[in-house]
Enzyme design. Sequence first.
Site, short mmCIF file in Angstrom:
data_model
loop_
_atom_site.label_atom_id
_atom_site.label_comp_id
_atom_site.label_asym_id
_atom_site.label_seq_id
_atom_site.Cartn_x
_atom_site.Cartn_y
_atom_site.Cartn_z
N LYS A 1 0.83 -1.21 0.00
CA LYS A 1 0.00 0.00 0.00
C LYS A 1 0.87 1.26 0.00
CE LYS A 1 -2.34 -1.05 3.77
NZ LYS A 1 -1.73 -2.36 4.12
N ARG B 1 -9.40 0.71 9.22
CA ARG B 1 -8.98 -0.64 9.55
C ARG B 1 -10.02 -1.38 10.38
NH1 ARG B 1 -2.98 0.41 9.20
NH2 ARG B 1 -1.89 -1.54 9.53
N ARG C 1 11.46 -5.88 4.35
CA ARG C 1 11.17 -4.45 4.24
C ARG C 1 12.14 -3.63 5.09
NH1 ARG C 1 4.97 -2.54 4.67
NH2 ARG C 1 5.19 -2.73 6.91
N ARG D 1 11.51 -1.86 10.71
CA ARG D 1 10.50 -1.44 11.68
C ARG D 1 10.36 -2.51 12.76
NH1 ARG D 1 5.37 0.29 8.04
NH2 ARG D 1 4.34 -0.90 9.68
N ARG E 1 0.07 -9.21 13.50
CA ARG E 1 -0.51 -8.20 12.60
C ARG E 1 -1.43 -8.85 11.58
NH1 ARG E 1 4.34 -5.12 10.13
NH2 ARG E 1 2.78 -3.68 9.33
P1 AMP Z 1 0.93 0.55 8.95
O1 AMP Z 1 2.16 1.32 8.63
O2 AMP Z 1 -0.27 1.04 8.20
O3 AMP Z 1 1.11 -0.94 8.82
O4 AMP Z 1 0.60 0.84 10.49
C1 AMP Z 1 1.52 0.52 11.51
C2 AMP Z 1 0.79 0.38 12.84
O5 AMP Z 1 0.15 1.62 13.18
C3 AMP Z 1 -0.34 -0.65 12.85
O6 AMP Z 1 0.14 -1.97 13.07
C4 AMP Z 1 -1.20 -0.12 14.00
O7 AMP Z 1 -0.60 -0.43 15.25
C5 AMP Z 1 -1.11 1.38 13.79
N1 AMP Z 1 -2.17 1.86 12.88
C6 AMP Z 1 -2.00 2.38 11.63
N2 AMP Z 1 -3.18 2.71 11.08
C7 AMP Z 1 -4.12 2.37 12.00
C8 AMP Z 1 -5.54 2.44 12.01
N3 AMP Z 1 -6.23 2.91 10.96
N4 AMP Z 1 -6.19 2.01 13.13
C9 AMP Z 1 -5.52 1.55 14.20
N5 AMP Z 1 -4.17 1.43 14.25
C10 AMP Z 1 -3.47 1.84 13.16
#
Ligand code: AMP
Length: 220
Positions: free
Chosen positions: A13, A88, A127, A160, A171
């Site tokens: 994404k 989400r 990554r 990360r 996740r």
């Molecule tokens: P991402 O980079 O989108 O994979 O997000 C990294 C982390 O941020 C996720 O594993 C969640 O802990 C938190 N996070 C990101 N977006 C959301 C969301 N829309 N709702 C809740 N937690 C989020």
Amino acid sequence: MNVILFGPPGAGKGTQAQFIVEHFGIPQISTGDMLRAAVKAQSPLGVAAKSIMDAGGLVSDEIVLGLVKERISESDCRDGFILDGFPRTTPQADALTSLLGGLGKHIDHVISLDVDSAEIVQRLSGRRTCPSCGKGYHVAYDAPKVAGICDACGSALIQRNDDRVETVQNRLDVYREQTSPLKEYFEQRGLMRHIDGNGTIQDIQGQICSLLKGSAGDRP
Ligand code: AMP
């Protein structure tokens, strides 16, 4: 043109959002990036979010909605935006619908990047991210010119915390339980467009371009 990029962690994404930003000239709204910035700045929000993020859980709907609400109201989102990593959960999707309704806007497309689970684990473990400018890489598919160094700003790349093998499974479980029901949510509203996310970055860019072509805002 208002777009949601949907898919499991590691579907690509963020990579594809960067492409849409450059090609269609609309900003990316990544809740993950905003939360990581808050963690880095050690703001109260960041301190509260850090342990949840490191464990691969979801930050509260209230916190995330506050961030999105503020960002979407900024002037650069006037002609469109790409949501990456949001919504989400079903409450987030409902809140987004009413937020946009109140602003006289709506979602035009939800693009689902469909990727096999085995491929996802491989992608996440390879990554790497630049902690300074945020640019993303993959050790095998999208390697920097010099191993471990950001092409854009020269900083040392990091993995990360939540891309470590022990967190990835959590996740994926969270995605399956809380986020994947949104597929049905967007299908029912006639917004869902599926893209095969297993191909190369360029293949997927081509598919996204064909899908969005004619929607609005494509640069010559
Ligand atoms: P991402 O980079 O989108 O994979 O997000 C990294 C982390 O941020 C996720 O594993 C969640 O802990 C938190 N996070 C990101 N977006 C959301 C969301 N829309 N709702 C809740 N937690 C989020």
